[in-house]
Design a protein around this motif. Structure first.
Motif, PDB file in Angstrom:
ATOM      1  N   GLN A  82     -64.552  23.507  53.805  1.00  0.00           N
ATOM      2  CA  GLN A  82     -64.055  24.332  52.711  1.00  0.00           C
ATOM      3  C   GLN A  82     -64.937  24.151  51.482  1.00  0.00           C
ATOM      4  O   GLN A  82     -65.619  23.129  51.339  1.00  0.00           O
ATOM      5  CB  GLN A  82     -62.609  23.930  52.366  1.00  0.00           C
ATOM      6  CG  GLN A  82     -61.634  24.015  53.516  1.00  0.00           C
ATOM      7  CD  GLN A  82     -61.446  25.425  54.022  1.00  0.00           C
ATOM      8  OE1 GLN A  82     -61.519  26.385  53.243  1.00  0.00           O
ATOM      9  NE2 GLN A  82     -61.207  25.566  55.325  1.00  0.00           N
ATOM     10  N   PRO A  83     -64.953  25.133  50.577  1.00  0.00           N
ATOM     11  CA  PRO A  83     -65.723  24.976  49.338  1.00  0.00           C
ATOM     12  C   PRO A  83     -65.336  23.695  48.603  1.00  0.00           C
ATOM     13  O   PRO A  83     -64.152  23.366  48.468  1.00  0.00           O
ATOM     14  CB  PRO A  83     -65.342  26.221  48.532  1.00  0.00           C
ATOM     15  CG  PRO A  83     -64.984  27.240  49.569  1.00  0.00           C
ATOM     16  CD  PRO A  83     -64.312  26.467  50.665  1.00  0.00           C
ATOM     17  N   GLY A  84     -66.332  22.953  48.171  1.00  0.00           N
ATOM     18  CA  GLY A  84     -66.101  21.718  47.442  1.00  0.00           C
ATOM     19  C   GLY A  84     -66.037  20.479  48.304  1.00  0.00           C
ATOM     20  O   GLY A  84     -66.003  19.356  47.786  1.00  0.00           O
ATOM     21  N   SER A 124     -73.506  25.970  53.227  1.00  0.00           N
ATOM     22  CA  SER A 124     -73.166  27.104  52.381  1.00  0.00           C
ATOM     23  C   SER A 124     -71.681  27.125  52.054  1.00  0.00           C
ATOM     24  O   SER A 124     -71.276  27.386  50.912  1.00  0.00           O
ATOM     25  CB  SER A 124     -73.569  28.411  53.074  1.00  0.00           C
ATOM     26  OG  SER A 124     -74.973  28.492  53.217  1.00  0.00           O
ATOM     27  N   LYS A 125     -70.841  26.830  53.051  1.00  0.00           N
ATOM     28  CA  LYS A 125     -69.396  26.823  52.798  1.00  0.00           C
ATOM     29  C   LYS A 125     -69.023  25.732  51.803  1.00  0.00           C
ATOM     30  O   LYS A 125     -68.250  25.974  50.864  1.00  0.00           O
ATOM     31  CB  LYS A 125     -68.639  26.624  54.117  1.00  0.00           C
ATOM     32  CG  LYS A 125     -68.667  27.834  55.032  1.00  0.00           C
ATOM     33  CD  LYS A 125     -67.865  27.575  56.305  1.00  0.00           C
ATOM     34  CE  LYS A 125     -67.810  28.808  57.184  1.00  0.00           C
ATOM     35  NZ  LYS A 125     -67.026  28.596  58.416  1.00  0.00           N
ATOM     36  N   GLU A 134     -70.819  24.441  49.537  1.00  0.00           N
ATOM     37  CA  GLU A 134     -71.366  24.736  48.211  1.00  0.00           C
ATOM     38  C   GLU A 134     -70.828  26.036  47.622  1.00  0.00           C
ATOM     39  O   GLU A 134     -71.295  26.493  46.580  1.00  0.00           O
ATOM     40  CB  GLU A 134     -72.894  24.794  48.301  1.00  0.00           C
ATOM     41  CG  GLU A 134     -73.517  23.433  48.645  1.00  0.00           C
ATOM     42  CD  GLU A 134     -75.023  23.483  48.767  1.00  0.00           C
ATOM     43  OE1 GLU A 134     -75.602  24.597  48.693  1.00  0.00           O
ATOM     44  OE2 GLU A 134     -75.639  22.409  48.922  1.00  0.00           O
ATOM     45  N   GLY A 135     -69.855  26.634  48.297  1.00  0.00           N
ATOM     46  CA  GLY A 135     -69.224  27.830  47.748  1.00  0.00           C
ATOM     47  C   GLY A 135     -70.092  29.061  47.792  1.00  0.00           C
ATOM     48  O   GLY A 135     -69.936  29.970  46.964  1.00  0.00           O
ATOM     49  N   ARG A 136     -70.976  29.124  48.776  1.00  0.00           N
ATOM     50  CA  ARG A 136     -71.866  30.283  48.880  1.00  0.00           C
ATOM     51  C   ARG A 136     -71.222  31.407  49.706  1.00  0.00           C
ATOM     52  O   ARG A 136     -71.886  32.150  50.412  1.00  0.00           O
ATOM     53  CB  ARG A 136     -73.188  29.854  49.508  1.00  0.00           C
ATOM     54  CG  ARG A 136     -73.970  28.870  48.675  1.00  0.00           C
ATOM     55  CD  ARG A 136     -74.684  29.552  47.537  1.00  0.00           C
ATOM     56  NE  ARG A 136     -75.848  30.287  48.021  1.00  0.00           N
ATOM     57  CZ  ARG A 136     -76.495  31.190  47.312  1.00  0.00           C
ATOM     58  NH1 ARG A 136     -76.052  31.530  46.096  1.00  0.00           N
ATOM     59  NH2 ARG A 136     -77.557  31.808  47.803  1.00  0.00           N
ATOM     60  N   THR A 174     -66.794  33.706  59.037  1.00  0.00           N
ATOM     61  CA  THR A 174     -66.347  33.743  57.643  1.00  0.00           C
ATOM     62  C   THR A 174     -65.280  34.827  57.545  1.00  0.00           C
ATOM     63  O   THR A 174     -65.316  35.799  58.329  1.00  0.00           O
ATOM     64  CB  THR A 174     -67.544  34.020  56.695  1.00  0.00           C
ATOM     65  OG1 THR A 174     -67.109  33.939  55.344  1.00  0.00           O
ATOM     66  CG2 THR A 174     -68.165  35.376  56.947  1.00  0.00           C
TER      67      THR A 174
END
Length: 438
Positions: A16-18, A46-47, A49-51, A97
């Motif tokens: 997850q992001p973060g 990427s996930k 890092e919130g990309r 995604t």
């Protein structure tokens, strides 16, 4: 070292992001040891890092990530993205995604790898290498494979130049893409749909750098060191893009280096020149190649003398004559000259001045088309050129000095060489100003 082991790391949760990837990997692979190489699929980087971006239209996301279109065929685009990578669709991924979103590549995959490496060192106390991987197609080869787009603590390139092979032959061009080989090995066990985004290679400690070696931005280029710079890239463009690039990048070059010009490159340009259209299935082009300094000097001295005589006959002052001669010295500054000529073999004679004039114009246009092909092909060879009209004003002199047949009509001269500097930017022209629609 004659063997190594590679395995996928099971048990990683959905990222997850973060999320702290180093901690997640350490929890799933506490057995990591010094000298291991951890291969991490870019998708989970990427996930974390919130990309993940909202994008109902994937093409718009590709546009936003694209710096330069390399090649296009139908809907498929090979582009250079913001990270400097040349790949399909700029690395924008709509798989794994949520619907209505796409994944972009990490903004700086080398930095991402360094963060993961430091995190694993802090969590497990181990010195490992980290490679961030993504899937690429490759020129000349069918199929996909994983390659390195980010790296930390890994010798990404193994430069064998200067060494010898098993037979004692010198190695002069061998630079092994070690990080890509590691990435491909990991892809064999991760799989594209198995939900195993991390793999470990053990048994190759020589590819891992020690703590502090190459850690900083200045000491280690990471995977970025594997991206070929434009000046060294012989395949920078697709076919149609290369043609357009050569046409638009052709410039008149007036200053050249002293580097010798490859005669083979000029002959390849002539081969392109003679594919131009011509009337009546004729071939009105001839190219005289002045490859020796002596032949160039003899021609240019004779042309200069004839020009000075003409200028004096026109009543020009000696100062004006000297100034004009200096302006015409571009041909003398070039290490190679070509004199394109027109021949009228196969032309028709009608006995009608209007039709005869049009016939000659057709051949002149065809000769110009051949010269344009020649100049564009030279640009494709990374050679600069300047097409100067001067031989057209003293054709008899040129024919005499070069020993040309009477029917060969010199159509200027082309100065050829390596440009001494970058060409000036060409001002944009409004195409509509050159078009009339009926």
């Amino acid at each position: 070292m004659t063997s190594y082991r590679v395995w996928a790391v099971p048990g990683l949760p959905e990222v997850q992001p973060g999320d702290d990837l180093a901690k997640l990997i350490a929890g799933a692979a506490p057995e990591l040891t010094d000298g291991d190489v951890v291969l991490v699929t870019s998708k989970i980087v990427s996930k974390a890092e919130g990309r993940i971006v909202q994008a109902q239209d994937r093409e718009a996301a590709i546009d936003a990530e694209t710096v330069r279109v390399v090649a296009r065929r139908g809907a498929l685009r090979i582009v250079e993205n913001k990270q400097g990578l040349v790949m399909a669709a700029a690395g924008v991924d709509a798989s794994n995604t949520p619907a209505g979103t796409v994944l972009l590549l990490p903004e700086d995959a080398d930095s991402s790898a360094r963060v993961i490496r430091r995190g694993l060192r802090d969590t497990l106390g181990v010195e490992v290498g980290v490679v961030v991987t993504d899937t690429f197609g490759r020129p000349w080869r069918n199929g996909l494979t994983d390659v390195a787009i980010g790296a930390a603590g890994v010798r990404v390139l193994d430069d064998l130049r200067g060494g010898q092979d098993a037979y004692g032959n010198p190695l002069s061009a061998t630079v092994v893409a070690t990080a890509d080989e590691l990435a491909a090995a990991g892809d064999l066990v991760k799989g594209k749909a198995a939900g195993l985004p991390v793999a470990v290679v053990r048994g190759l400690p020589h590819v891992v750098t020690a703590h502090g070696e190459g850690e900083g931005e200045d000491q280690d280029g990471g995977a970025r060191a594997m991206v070929r710079v434009a000046a060294d890239d012989m395949f920078r463009l697709g076919t149609s893009e290369a043609v357009r690039e050569a046409v638009t990048q052709r410039r008149t070059v007036r200053e050249f280096t002293n580097d010798p010009v490859d005669p083979g490159a000029v002959r390849r340009a002539v081969a392109a020149a003679v594919t131009a259209p011509a009337p009546h299935h004729t071939a009105p082009w001839r190219f005289v190649l002045l490859e020796s300094a002596g032949s160039r000097t003899r021609l240019l001295d004779a042309m200069r003398d004839a020009w000075i005589e003409d200028l004096r006959r026109d009543g020009k002052s000696e100062e004006s004559v000297a100034k004009r001669v200096r302006r015409g010295e571009v041909l003398r500054r070039a290490p190679y000259l070509a004199v394109p000529c027109m021949v009228l073999d196969g032309s028709h004679t009608y006995g009608d001045p209007r039709r005869d004039a049009a016939e000659r114009e057709m051949f002149t246009v065809a000769t110009g088309a051949g010269v344009q092909n020649f100049l564009v092909a030279l640009a494709g060879e990374r050679l600069g050129s300047a097409w100067v009209s001067s031989t057209m004003f003293c054709r008899d002199v040129v024919r005499e000095v070069l020993g040309l047949p009477a029917e060969w009509e010199p159509m200027g001269a082309v100065a050829i060489g390596r440009p001494a500097g970058a060409p000036a930017e060409r001002a944009e022209r409004d195409v509509e100003g050159f078009i009339a629609v009926r």
